[in-house]
Each structure stands twice: as C-alpha cells, then as structure tokens.
Design a protein around this motif. Structure first.
Motif, mmCIF file in Angstrom:
data_model
loop_
_atom_site.group_PDB
_atom_site.id
_atom_site.type_symbol
_atom_site.label_atom_id
_atom_site.label_comp_id
_atom_site.label_asym_id
_atom_site.label_seq_id
_atom_site.Cartn_x
_atom_site.Cartn_y
_atom_site.Cartn_z
ATOM 1 N N TYR A 60 0.848 -1.179 0.000
ATOM 2 C CA TYR A 60 0.000 0.000 0.000
ATOM 3 C C TYR A 60 0.891 1.237 0.000
ATOM 4 O O TYR A 60 2.088 1.156 0.288
ATOM 5 N N SER A 61 0.310 2.364 -0.283
ATOM 6 C CA SER A 61 1.057 3.601 -0.132
ATOM 7 C C SER A 61 0.133 4.695 0.352
ATOM 8 O O SER A 61 -1.073 4.662 0.143
ATOM 9 N N MET A 62 0.709 5.651 1.053
ATOM 10 C CA MET A 62 -0.050 6.704 1.698
ATOM 11 C C MET A 62 0.487 8.056 1.246
ATOM 12 O O MET A 62 1.699 8.275 1.215
ATOM 13 N N ASP A 63 -0.405 8.948 0.885
ATOM 14 C CA ASP A 63 -0.001 10.284 0.474
ATOM 15 C C ASP A 63 0.627 11.040 1.628
ATOM 16 O O ASP A 63 0.203 10.913 2.786
ATOM 17 N N ALA A 64 1.619 11.850 1.330
ATOM 18 C CA ALA A 64 2.304 12.638 2.357
ATOM 19 C C ALA A 64 1.331 13.530 3.122
ATOM 20 O O ALA A 64 1.505 13.763 4.318
ATOM 21 N N GLY A 65 0.308 14.013 2.443
ATOM 22 C CA GLY A 65 -0.655 14.882 3.092
ATOM 23 C C GLY A 65 -1.444 14.215 4.207
ATOM 24 O O GLY A 65 -2.054 14.889 5.034
ATOM 25 N N ASP A 66 -1.442 12.879 4.224
ATOM 26 C CA ASP A 66 -2.149 12.140 5.261
ATOM 27 C C ASP A 66 -1.247 11.762 6.429
ATOM 28 O O ASP A 66 -1.706 11.199 7.416
ATOM 29 N N VAL A 67 0.063 12.035 6.296
ATOM 30 C CA VAL A 67 1.041 11.558 7.270
ATOM 31 C C VAL A 67 1.446 12.660 8.243
ATOM 32 O O VAL A 67 1.743 13.784 7.834
ATOM 33 N N LEU A 68 1.460 12.329 9.519
ATOM 34 C CA LEU A 68 2.001 13.220 10.541
ATOM 35 C C LEU A 68 3.478 12.919 10.743
ATOM 36 O O LEU A 68 4.333 13.804 10.641
ATOM 37 N N MET A 69 3.794 11.654 11.008
ATOM 38 C CA MET A 69 5.188 11.236 11.192
ATOM 39 C C MET A 69 5.263 9.732 11.062
ATOM 40 O O MET A 69 4.243 9.024 11.113
ATOM 41 N N ALA A 70 6.493 9.222 10.881
ATOM 42 C CA ALA A 70 6.714 7.788 10.745
ATOM 43 C C ALA A 70 7.964 7.392 11.514
ATOM 44 O O ALA A 70 8.937 8.153 11.570
ATOM 45 N N PHE A 71 7.931 6.211 12.116
ATOM 46 C CA PHE A 71 9.069 5.663 12.845
ATOM 47 C C PHE A 71 9.457 4.328 12.230
ATOM 48 O O PHE A 71 8.590 3.528 11.852
ATOM 49 N N SER A 72 10.758 4.073 12.147
ATOM 50 C CA SER A 72 11.227 2.772 11.691
ATOM 51 C C SER A 72 11.500 1.879 12.896
ATOM 52 O O SER A 72 11.675 2.358 14.018
ATOM 53 N N SER A 73 11.573 0.578 12.659
ATOM 54 C CA SER A 73 11.834 -0.371 13.743
ATOM 55 C C SER A 73 13.239 -0.203 14.307
ATOM 56 O O SER A 73 13.533 -0.664 15.408
ATOM 57 N N THR A 74 14.125 0.460 13.547
ATOM 58 C CA THR A 74 15.495 0.675 14.010
ATOM 59 C C THR A 74 15.650 1.968 14.798
ATOM 60 O O THR A 74 16.726 2.263 15.314
ATOM 61 N N GLY A 75 14.584 2.764 14.874
ATOM 62 C CA GLY A 75 14.627 3.968 15.690
ATOM 63 C C GLY A 75 14.717 5.274 14.935
ATOM 64 O O GLY A 75 14.755 6.346 15.542
ATOM 65 N N HIS A 94 17.977 3.718 6.860
ATOM 66 C CA HIS A 94 19.242 3.196 7.384
ATOM 67 C C HIS A 94 19.154 2.915 8.878
ATOM 68 O O HIS A 94 18.431 3.591 9.609
ATOM 69 N N THR A 95 19.913 1.926 9.322
ATOM 70 C CA THR A 95 20.005 1.649 10.748
ATOM 71 C C THR A 95 20.920 2.680 11.398
ATOM 72 O O THR A 95 22.035 2.890 10.936
ATOM 73 N N PRO A 96 20.469 3.341 12.465
ATOM 74 C CA PRO A 96 21.336 4.310 13.147
ATOM 75 C C PRO A 96 22.639 3.659 13.576
ATOM 76 O O PRO A 96 22.659 2.530 14.067
ATOM 77 N N ALA A 97 23.744 4.385 13.403
ATOM 78 C CA ALA A 97 25.060 3.806 13.672
ATOM 79 C C ALA A 97 25.438 3.853 15.144
ATOM 80 O O ALA A 97 26.233 3.042 15.613
ATOM 81 N N ASN A 98 24.896 4.804 15.891
ATOM 82 C CA ASN A 98 25.354 5.011 17.275
ATOM 83 C C ASN A 98 24.204 5.042 18.278
ATOM 84 O O ASN A 98 24.143 5.911 19.139
ATOM 85 N N LYS A 99 23.288 4.099 18.188
ATOM 86 C CA LYS A 99 22.180 4.077 19.154
ATOM 87 C C LYS A 99 22.672 3.441 20.453
ATOM 88 O O LYS A 99 22.399 2.290 20.778
ATOM 89 N N GLN A 100 23.440 4.209 21.226
ATOM 90 C CA GLN A 100 24.027 3.702 22.464
ATOM 91 C C GLN A 100 23.223 4.074 23.694
ATOM 92 O O GLN A 100 23.384 3.472 24.755
ATOM 93 N N ASN A 101 22.360 5.082 23.544
ATOM 94 C CA ASN A 101 21.604 5.556 24.700
ATOM 95 C C ASN A 101 20.154 5.816 24.317
ATOM 96 O O ASN A 101 19.833 6.039 23.154
ATOM 97 N N ASP A 102 19.295 5.785 25.325
ATOM 98 C CA ASP A 102 17.930 6.252 25.131
ATOM 99 C C ASP A 102 17.950 7.780 25.031
ATOM 100 O O ASP A 102 18.829 8.436 25.605
ATOM 101 N N LEU A 103 17.010 8.329 24.282
ATOM 102 C CA LEU A 103 16.926 9.783 24.124
ATOM 103 C C LEU A 103 15.578 10.290 24.615
ATOM 104 O O LEU A 103 14.529 9.745 24.249
#
Length: 378
Positions: A60-75, A94-103
C-alpha cells in the motif's frame, strides 16, 4: 517507482492513546489520529509505501498529506511534510550507527541522552549519559514529548501533534547523536560518484523531448491514475452533493484520450465482466454509492506493468496497474467489499492545441481502456 494509496473514509478514529510496543516495528501516525503498524518498504517526500505484516497481500502507499510522522523499527523517524527533503527519507531507511543511549525529547526541544531510564505515571527518572559522575535526575512527564529507546522502540508522552513538533525541531540534533547524519553524507558521496551510471531506455533516448522530458511524462501518467482514484472516490461517496459529483465526472473524463475509452467491471459473485464507456461507467458508479451510508475506497500499488514503448503511429503506449479496494458500510459495518486488480492503458501522444491564436502540436499523457485482472471479495 511511483506508488500511492488514497483512502477516503467518512468515519474518523478517535485521537491516539500512546502505547509502548513490546517489539519495535515500523509505525506511521496519520493526521487524522490513526496509527498504522506496518513494514515501510519505500519512503519519499510525496508517499510512503508499506506492507501490513499480517496481510501478505499487495503493498500500500499513503499520500504525504495524510502523514504526521513515521518511525522505523530501528529507531529512525521523519516528520511530514518533508518539503522535498529526500535526504531525510534516505536516512530513514538506514540503521542508526550510534544508538548507544535512550533519548528524551522534551517539549521545549531539548535532546537528552540518558542511561538507567525508568518512568511512572508522573515522572521519568534517568541519569545523563554524558555526565562524568551520573546522578539520578527526575523530569515531569508533562514536559516530555517522546522517548526514543536505543533498541528502536519509541513512546509518545505528549499527544502526537505536539510530539511531532518537538521531533521536527530536534531532527538535526538527533541525527547527529545517532549517526544518521554521517550515513547521509556517505550516501550523498556515493550518489555523486554514480550519477552517470543509470540506464536509459532506447525509447526515452529517441523521444523528441529527450530522456528528461520522457521521464516527466512517465510520472505524469502515474499522477493521472492517482487523480482518477481521487475522482472515483468523490463520485461514489454518498455524501458528495449531486452537483459536485456531476462536475467531478466531467473532470474524470478529461483524463482520458476520448469518451470511447472503456472501463471493465466484474460481478464478484458470478465472475461476469462487462465494459462501459467512461462517462457511463462514472454515472453508474455514482448510483452504486447511494446504496450505502458510507463508502471507503482505496487505491494501492500504482506502478508500471509495462513501460512506455513507441507504437507504429509514433505515439507511446504503456500499462499501469493498481489495486482498488471498495467497502460499502451501513450503520458502521461493512456490508459489501471487494478487491480488484486493474490495468489501465496510458498513451503519450501528440495532440493539437490552440495557443495565442496558433495551433500547436504538443505531447501529453492520456488514459485509455481500464481492464480487470482479478476481483475477489474482502
């Protein structure tokens, strides 16, 4: 690939209540308050293409106008609108390279890298990761927008709109902390080095306007199919005033090469197929919507089944496919639904147009016959 999903519903969900997922996954938050748990497979400033894990069907695909924000499983995350920023979309995948801490992202746009984080109903306890001798600190949840966990999960503390505003304001800082910024720079260098490695079809090269103009028309064909979906949803909507429905029928017809273009329809119970001229089809569609209190129509996975190829007449012909989902509702319940795989012929052709009193020959894209590959019940 240009894809799209347009969903038109007369039923709106209540505002989201933040729930912390036990397992990180891709999530899209919509402007209307809905949350979509999914697997995002393509993202750009105009669209988000995704699949539903529990549904092995089409993307499926969603128009940008319908989107508030999106999160990936990698953060990673993006907040719309992206305003043409392809770099953010590229970084999202892309997978974040330095996810060493919670933010912790605060409502006053601070980004705090933390360790030993815990929270209760009123506050969050943590230690700052960059302190030489970390001491436990507390922060009221009323001051927090969102928590980004190093394992890829996230938790909205504020309402989605407020959280999105803080995430957008702190995007550059979070990208620097997680290493996404460096990944984007690496990708940019690689793309620059490979600028001239793409392949261009013979038909694109031979097109009178050149490959770039050819590509614009390729995209325009997909946009016109998308527009057709918008018009069809408006026409079939039982809440659309008759005058607007009739004017929308006229607009939809202008997308086609002529009024002899035909649309194939099928009976999901008998399998019998019939074809109607485009204007007749649209008028019949208007009557279909009157059978329901509400209608939901969605169009997914719009893409080329066959790319433009030059025909003997000098025009270019291609085929665009898409998936159409129809739901008719009465008292909030779906009383009828089907999914149809459709193909529409698209034509890139010369036509005559009067410009400043002169007749000029111009290229443009038009839709032609719309066929059916398969129809099934929901």
């Amino acid at each position: 690939m240009f894809t799209t999903l347009r969903k038109y519903s007369l039923v709106f969900a209540s505002l989201l209540v933040s729930v912390l997922p036990t397992v990180a996954q891709d999530i899209v938050y919509q402007n209307n308050g809905k949350k979509v748990d999914c697997k995002i497979i393509e993202i750009n400033p105009q669209k988000i293409k995704y699949k539903i894990p529990q549904n092995p069907g089409p993307a499926y695909s969603m128009d940008a106008g319908d989107v508030l924000m999106a999160f990936s499983s990698t953060g990673n995350y993006v907040v719309y609108p992206l305003n043409g920023d392809n770099a953010q979309a590229a970084g999202f995948m892309h997978t974040p390279a330095n996810k060493q801490n919670d933010l912790i992202i605060t409502l006053d746009n601070q980004v705090i890298a933390v360790i030993e984080l815990s929270l209760n109903d009123k506050e969050v306890k943590f230690k700052k990761a960059d302190d030489k001798k970390p001491k436990e600190q507390k922060l009221a949840k009323s001051k927090i927008a969102v928590i980004l966990y190093k394992d890829g999960r996230h938790e909205l503390i504020a309402d989605p709109a407020a959280a999105a505003a803080s995430l957008k304001a702190t995007k550059t800082q979070t990208d620097q902390i997680t290493g996404v910024d460096n990944t984007l720079k690496t990708d940019a260098n690689a793309n620059t080095a490979n600028t001239n490695t793409s392949n261009t079809s013979d038909d694109a090269v031979a097109f009178p306007g050149g490959p770039e103009e050819f590509e614009k028309f390729r995209n325009k064909a997909l946009i016109k199919v998308d527009e057709l979906g918008t018009y069809l949803a408006t026409i079939v909507d039982p809440k659309t005033p008759a005058e607007k429905a009739n004017s929308t029928i006229g607009l939809a017809v202008t997308l086609f090469v002529n009024e002899d273009a035909r649309v194939e329809v099928s009976n999901v119970n008998t399998g019998i197929k019939n074809k109607y001229k485009i204007r007749d089809y649209l008028r019949r569609l208007k009557l279909v919507g009157a059978d329901y209190q509400e209608v939901e129509v969605s169009y997914a996975d719009i893409s080329y089944a066959t790319d433009f190829r030059k025909g003997p007449d000098g025009n270019y012909y291609g085929v665009v496919s898409f998936v159409q989902t129809f739901k008719g509702l009465v008292d909030g319940k779906v009383v009828y639904g089907d999914v149809t795989q459709r193909n529409v012929t698209v034509i890139l052709k010369l036509y005559e147009k009067a410009v400043d009193g002169e007749t000029k020959k111009l290229w443009d894209v038009f839709l032609a016959d719309v066929g059916i590959e398969e129809t099934r019940k929901l």
